[in-house]
Design a protein around this motif. Structure first.
Motif, PDB file in Angstrom:
ATOM      1  N   ASP A   2      41.905  19.411  23.106  1.00 35.33           N
ATOM      2  CA  ASP A   2      40.460  19.577  23.019  1.00 35.33           C
ATOM      3  C   ASP A   2      40.108  20.633  21.972  1.00 35.33           C
ATOM      4  OD1 ASP A   2      37.657  19.269  24.003  1.00 35.33           O
ATOM      5  OD2 ASP A   2      37.989  21.343  24.608  1.00 35.33           O
ATOM      6  N   MET A   3      40.819  21.752  21.994  1.00 39.47           N
ATOM      7  CA  MET A   3      40.553  22.834  21.049  1.00 39.47           C
ATOM      8  C   MET A   3      40.732  22.347  19.605  1.00 39.47           C
ATOM      9  SD  MET A   3      42.547  26.478  20.627  1.00 39.47           S
ATOM     10  CE  MET A   3      44.050  25.727  20.064  1.00 39.47           C
ATOM     11  N   HIS A   4      41.822  21.614  19.368  1.00 42.03           N
ATOM     12  CA  HIS A   4      42.107  21.172  18.010  1.00 42.03           C
ATOM     13  C   HIS A   4      41.139  20.085  17.538  1.00 42.03           C
ATOM     14  CE1 HIS A   4      45.604  23.656  17.800  1.00 42.03           C
ATOM     15  NE2 HIS A   4      46.093  23.111  18.905  1.00 42.03           N
ATOM     16  N   SER A   5      40.818  19.150  18.419  1.00 41.87           N
ATOM     17  CA  SER A   5      39.885  18.104  18.006  1.00 41.87           C
ATOM     18  C   SER A   5      38.489  18.665  17.768  1.00 41.87           C
ATOM     19  CB  SER A   5      39.858  16.945  19.018  1.00 41.87           C
ATOM     20  OG  SER A   5      39.454  17.395  20.276  1.00 41.87           O
ATOM     21  N   THR A   6      38.092  19.659  18.556  1.00 34.48           N
ATOM     22  CA  THR A   6      36.798  20.323  18.334  1.00 34.48           C
ATOM     23  C   THR A   6      36.787  21.019  16.975  1.00 34.48           C
ATOM     24  OG1 THR A   6      36.444  20.627  20.701  1.00 34.48           O
ATOM     25  CG2 THR A   6      35.209  22.073  19.227  1.00 34.48           C
ATOM     26  N   ALA A   7      37.868  21.734  16.663  1.00 34.98           N
ATOM     27  CA  ALA A   7      37.965  22.426  15.366  1.00 34.98           C
ATOM     28  C   ALA A   7      37.981  21.426  14.214  1.00 34.98           C
ATOM     29  CB  ALA A   7      39.218  23.299  15.330  1.00 34.98           C
ATOM     30  N   LEU A   8      38.679  20.328  14.393  1.00 39.52           N
ATOM     31  CA  LEU A   8      38.743  19.321  13.324  1.00 39.52           C
ATOM     32  C   LEU A   8      37.388  18.653  13.095  1.00 39.52           C
ATOM     33  CD1 LEU A   8      42.222  17.793  14.178  1.00 39.52           C
ATOM     34  CD2 LEU A   8      41.615  19.054  12.094  1.00 39.52           C
ATOM     35  N   ARG A   9      36.657  18.379  14.177  1.00 41.52           N
ATOM     36  CA  ARG A   9      35.304  17.824  14.011  1.00 41.52           C
ATOM     37  C   ARG A   9      34.424  18.800  13.244  1.00 41.52           C
ATOM     38  NH1 ARG A   9      36.326  15.618  18.944  1.00 41.52           N
ATOM     39  NH2 ARG A   9      35.486  17.369  20.109  1.00 41.52           N
ATOM     40  N   LYS A  10      34.500  20.078  13.602  1.00 38.65           N
ATOM     41  CA  LYS A  10      33.707  21.089  12.903  1.00 38.65           C
ATOM     42  C   LYS A  10      34.107  21.191  11.437  1.00 38.65           C
ATOM     43  CE  LYS A  10      32.570  23.983  16.856  1.00 38.65           C
ATOM     44  NZ  LYS A  10      32.783  25.276  17.522  1.00 38.65           N
ATOM     45  N   ALA A  11      35.362  20.899  11.133  1.00 37.01           N
ATOM     46  CA  ALA A  11      35.855  20.949   9.750  1.00 37.01           C
ATOM     47  C   ALA A  11      35.510  19.683   8.975  1.00 37.01           C
ATOM     48  CB  ALA A  11      37.367  21.175   9.735  1.00 37.01           C
ATOM     49  N   GLY A  12      34.882  18.710   9.654  1.00 32.42           N
ATOM     50  CA  GLY A  12      34.432  17.514   8.964  1.00 32.42           C
ATOM     51  C   GLY A  12      35.339  16.303   9.058  1.00 32.42           C
ATOM     52  N   VAL A  13      36.372  16.362   9.907  1.00 36.11           N
ATOM     53  CA  VAL A  13      37.242  15.199  10.079  1.00 36.11           C
ATOM     54  C   VAL A  13      36.461  14.126  10.834  1.00 36.11           C
ATOM     55  CG1 VAL A  13      39.378  14.347  11.131  1.00 36.11           C
ATOM     56  CG2 VAL A  13      39.329  16.595  10.044  1.00 36.11           C
ATOM     57  N   GLU A  14      36.554  12.904  10.334  1.00 29.97           N
ATOM     58  CA  GLU A  14      35.817  11.783  10.935  1.00 29.97           C
ATOM     59  C   GLU A  14      36.261  11.543  12.372  1.00 29.97           C
ATOM     60  OE1 GLU A  14      35.307   8.062   8.744  1.00 29.97           O
ATOM     61  OE2 GLU A  14      36.277   9.087   7.069  1.00 29.97           O
ATOM     62  N   GLN A  15      35.296  11.252  13.239  1.00 30.42           N
ATOM     63  CA  GLN A  15      35.589  11.001  14.644  1.00 30.42           C
ATOM     64  C   GLN A  15      36.541   9.819  14.807  1.00 30.42           C
ATOM     65  OE1 GLN A  15      34.641  12.912  17.356  1.00 30.42           O
ATOM     66  NE2 GLN A  15      36.139  11.625  18.396  1.00 30.42           N
ATOM     67  N   ARG A  16      36.360   8.773  14.026  1.00 29.77           N
ATOM     68  CA  ARG A  16      37.232   7.613  14.223  1.00 29.77           C
ATOM     69  C   ARG A  16      38.668   7.908  13.810  1.00 29.77           C
ATOM     70  NH1 ARG A  16      35.193   2.901  10.257  1.00 29.77           N
ATOM     71  NH2 ARG A  16      35.793   3.928   8.351  1.00 29.77           N
ATOM     72  N   LYS A  17      38.868   8.852  12.897  1.00 28.74           N
ATOM     73  CA  LYS A  17      40.223   9.270  12.567  1.00 28.74           C
ATOM     74  C   LYS A  17      40.825  10.001  13.768  1.00 28.74           C
ATOM     75  CE  LYS A  17      42.204  10.745   8.486  1.00 28.74           C
ATOM     76  NZ  LYS A  17      42.314  11.612   7.300  1.00 28.74           N
ATOM     77  N   LEU A  18      40.055  10.901  14.380  1.00 26.62           N
ATOM     78  CA  LEU A  18      40.527  11.603  15.570  1.00 26.62           C
ATOM     79  C   LEU A  18      40.794  10.628  16.717  1.00 26.62           C
ATOM     80  CD1 LEU A  18      38.168  14.708  15.534  1.00 26.62           C
ATOM     81  CD2 LEU A  18      40.577  14.611  14.856  1.00 26.62           C
ATOM     82  N   ASP A  19      39.952   9.619  16.842  1.00 24.59           N
ATOM     83  CA  ASP A  19      40.112   8.641  17.917  1.00 24.59           C
ATOM     84  C   ASP A  19      41.395   7.825  17.780  1.00 24.59           C
ATOM     85  OD1 ASP A  19      37.688   9.442  18.985  1.00 24.59           O
ATOM     86  OD2 ASP A  19      36.559   7.764  18.133  1.00 24.59           O
ATOM     87  N   THR A  20      41.915   7.712  16.575  1.00 31.05           N
ATOM     88  CA  THR A  20      43.088   6.861  16.354  1.00 31.05           C
ATOM     89  C   THR A  20      44.365   7.637  16.075  1.00 31.05           C
ATOM     90  OG1 THR A  20      42.619   6.600  13.986  1.00 31.05           O
ATOM     91  CG2 THR A  20      41.658   4.962  15.490  1.00 31.05           C
ATOM     92  N   VAL A  21      44.329   8.972  16.160  1.00 32.90           N
ATOM     93  CA  VAL A  21      45.525   9.757  15.829  1.00 32.90           C
ATOM     94  C   VAL A  21      46.709   9.415  16.736  1.00 32.90           C
ATOM     95  CG1 VAL A  21      45.056  11.840  17.186  1.00 32.90           C
ATOM     96  CG2 VAL A  21      46.300  12.018  15.035  1.00 32.90           C
ATOM     97  N   ALA A  22      46.457   9.094  17.989  1.00 37.09           N
ATOM     98  CA  ALA A  22      47.561   8.736  18.885  1.00 37.09           C
ATOM     99  C   ALA A  22      48.265   7.456  18.421  1.00 37.09           C
ATOM    100  CB  ALA A  22      47.060   8.569  20.317  1.00 37.09           C
ATOM    101  N   GLY A  23      47.548   6.610  17.731  1.00 34.17           N
ATOM    102  CA  GLY A  23      48.122   5.380  17.200  1.00 34.17           C
ATOM    103  C   GLY A  23      48.240   5.412  15.683  1.00 34.17           C
ATOM    104  N   TRP A  24      48.558   6.583  15.137  1.00 30.58           N
ATOM    105  CA  TRP A  24      48.573   6.768  13.683  1.00 30.58           C
ATOM    106  C   TRP A  24      49.485   5.781  12.973  1.00 30.58           C
ATOM    107  CZ3 TRP A  24      52.875   7.900  10.865  1.00 30.58           C
ATOM    108  CH2 TRP A  24      53.988   8.391  11.560  1.00 30.58           C
ATOM    109  N   HIS A  25      50.542   5.321  13.650  1.00 28.83           N
ATOM    110  CA  HIS A  25      51.455   4.358  13.021  1.00 28.83           C
ATOM    111  C   HIS A  25      50.708   3.086  12.606  1.00 28.83           C
ATOM    112  CE1 HIS A  25      55.377   6.241  13.985  1.00 28.83           C
ATOM    113  NE2 HIS A  25      54.758   6.700  15.058  1.00 28.83           N
ATOM    114  N   ASP A  26      49.720   2.713  13.401  1.00 31.51           N
ATOM    115  CA  ASP A  26      48.989   1.465  13.162  1.00 31.51           C
ATOM    116  C   ASP A  26      47.605   1.667  12.568  1.00 31.51           C
ATOM    117  OD1 ASP A  26      51.072  -0.128  14.353  1.00 31.51           O
ATOM    118  OD2 ASP A  26      50.394   0.628  16.290  1.00 31.51           O
ATOM    119  N   SER A  27      47.114   2.890  12.602  1.00 31.36           N
ATOM    120  CA  SER A  27      45.764   3.177  12.112  1.00 31.36           C
ATOM    121  C   SER A  27      45.696   3.116  10.588  1.00 31.36           C
ATOM    122  CB  SER A  27      45.324   4.565  12.582  1.00 31.36           C
ATOM    123  OG  SER A  27      44.082   4.906  12.010  1.00 31.36           O
ATOM    124  N   ARG A  28      44.601   2.594  10.076  1.00 33.36           N
ATOM    125  CA  ARG A  28      44.386   2.540   8.630  1.00 33.36           C
ATOM    126  C   ARG A  28      43.650   3.774   8.107  1.00 33.36           C
ATOM    127  NH1 ARG A  28      41.039  -2.427   8.140  1.00 33.36           N
ATOM    128  NH2 ARG A  28      40.746  -2.158  10.355  1.00 33.36           N
TER     129      ARG A  28
END
Length: 94
Positions: A2-28
């Motif tokens: 939670d701490m890291h995803s909150t910081a990444l959102r504040k840093a401008g990382v797209e939500q859909r990128k965060l949503d797919t990090v667990a499946g990064w092997h398959d994520s585009r």
């Protein structure tokens, strides 16, 4: 997480990128550099499976210089240490 995803959102990382990090092997949503770092992090986290393959390190070398590889490796080690402390000590969540 939670701490890291909150910081990444504040840093401008797209939500859909965060949503797919667990499946990064398959994520585009991850480029070759990010994939190399994620593969390295995963291999270091799963050391009981054996040492990371040379091909993973070679993949890092294609995108990172020696200093950056050391920084990524240290970040992975620190995050793993914090995760083990959190799992073991089960601190209260804010």
């Amino acid at each position: 997480m939670d701490m890291h995803s909150t910081a990444l959102r504040k840093a401008g990382v797209e939500q859909r990128k965060l949503d797919t990090v667990a499946g990064w092997h398959d994520s585009r949503f991850f480029d070759a550099r990010e994939r190399a770092a994620l593969a390295w992090a995963e291999a270091l986290t799963r050391l009981p499976d054996g040492a990371p393959a040379d091909a993973l390190y070679d993949g890092l070398k294609a995108h990172f210089d020696d200093k950056e590889i050391a920084e990524v490796t240290m970040a992975v080690a620190l995050i793993n240490a914090w995760n083990r402390l959190g799992v073991g000590l089960q601190p209260e969540l804010p």
